[in-house]
Design a protein around this motif. Structure first.
Motif, PDB file in Angstrom:
ATOM      1  N   ASP A  19       0.763  -1.465  -0.140  1.00 52.05           N
ATOM      2  CA  ASP A  19       0.127  -0.108  -0.015  1.00 52.05           C
ATOM      3  C   ASP A  19       0.573   1.549   0.045  1.00 52.05           C
ATOM      4  OD1 ASP A  19      -2.335  -1.565  -0.448  1.00 52.05           O
ATOM      5  OD2 ASP A  19      -3.214  -0.311   2.106  1.00 52.05           O
ATOM      6  N   GLU A  20       1.654   1.061   0.856  1.00 50.87           N
ATOM      7  CA  GLU A  20       2.639   2.917   0.940  1.00 50.87           C
ATOM      8  C   GLU A  20       3.366   2.790  -0.674  1.00 50.87           C
ATOM      9  OE1 GLU A  20       2.802   0.348   3.283  1.00 50.87           O
ATOM     10  OE2 GLU A  20       1.581   0.936   4.882  1.00 50.87           O
ATOM     11  N   LEU A  23       0.878   4.117  -2.804  1.00 48.10           N
ATOM     12  CA  LEU A  23      -0.021   5.339  -2.425  1.00 48.10           C
ATOM     13  C   LEU A  23       1.553   6.586  -2.966  1.00 48.10           C
ATOM     14  CD1 LEU A  23      -1.407   4.793   0.246  1.00 48.10           C
ATOM     15  CD2 LEU A  23      -2.467   5.055  -1.783  1.00 48.10           C
ATOM     16  N   ARG A  24       2.976   5.871  -2.752  1.00 43.37           N
ATOM     17  CA  ARG A  24       3.351   7.096  -3.054  1.00 43.37           C
ATOM     18  C   ARG A  24       3.861   7.269  -4.694  1.00 43.37           C
ATOM     19  NH1 ARG A  24       6.235   4.510   1.747  1.00 43.37           N
ATOM     20  NH2 ARG A  24       7.428   3.575   0.149  1.00 43.37           N
ATOM     21  N   ARG A  26       1.183   6.516  -6.991  1.00 41.29           N
ATOM     22  CA  ARG A  26       0.450   7.057  -7.577  1.00 41.29           C
ATOM     23  C   ARG A  26      -0.436   6.141  -8.672  1.00 41.29           C
ATOM     24  NH1 ARG A  26       1.036  13.365  -8.628  1.00 41.29           N
ATOM     25  NH2 ARG A  26       1.807  13.906  -6.732  1.00 41.29           N
ATOM     26  N   ARG A  29      -5.034   1.671  -6.649  1.00 39.65           N
ATOM     27  CA  ARG A  29      -5.033   0.963  -5.947  1.00 39.65           C
ATOM     28  C   ARG A  29      -5.508  -0.209  -6.019  1.00 39.65           C
ATOM     29  NH1 ARG A  29      -6.727   1.518  -0.477  1.00 39.65           N
ATOM     30  NH2 ARG A  29      -6.273  -0.251   1.146  1.00 39.65           N
TER      31      ARG A  29
END
Length: 158
Positions: A19-20, A23-24, A26, A29
């Motif tokens: 997830d991280e 999200l970082r 772009r 997800r």
């Protein structure tokens, strides 16, 4: 009838693997999350041979639209001969899974190695196995990707 056993469960599964990173960077997800119910039957033909099979139905699906049905079947073999203080034996297993979401294509897992009974005070068994897997990824975000791997595994049974 001690040779026949069943497992019925209602369960929740979700994964936030990566997830991280997603999200970082772009990247879109996918939040794979669901509840399910499954039933499996198991039968020990001999002390060294077990067959099992069953099915599952998933509900409360995210993302919506995932097809809900799945099947699973397999065979496990344990050598009747023990060594190293009668606590170690050779084991091997074949597990086959099919999911409606993946157009019923078969996911295959083959494992084999050593099983140690009660090696630690907090476990029933510890298994050191080699595994081959070919099928769709069981890792959340990547559930639609096909993967194939071969490697070692350490399994603790409580």
């Amino acid at each position: 009838m001690n040779d026949l056993s069943t497992m019925f469960r209602i369960f929740h599964q979700s994964s936030h693997l990566g997830d991280e990173f997603l999200l970082r960077n772009r990247i879109d997800r996918v939040n794979l999350s669901f509840e399910g119910v499954d039933l499996k039957l198991s039968y020990e033909l001999f002390d060294w041979l077990r067959l099992y099979g069953g099915g599952a139905y998933l509900f409360d699906l995210d993302p919506p639209g995932i097809k809900p049905w799945a099947t699973q079947a397999g065979i496990e073999l344990q050598t009747p001969w023990r060594f190293w203080s009668d606590s170690t034996r050779l084991v091997t297993a074949l597990d086959l899974q099919n999911r409606q979401e993946n157009k019923w294509s078969t996911e295959i897992s083959v494992r084999g190695g050593l099983e140690f009974e009660r090696p630690l005070s907090f476990t029933r068994k510890v298994s050191l196995l080699l595994e081959y897997y070919k099928g769709h990824s069981p890792n959340g975000q990547f559930f639609s990707e096909k993967i194939e791997y071969f490697g070692p595994g350490l399994h603790l049974d409580f």
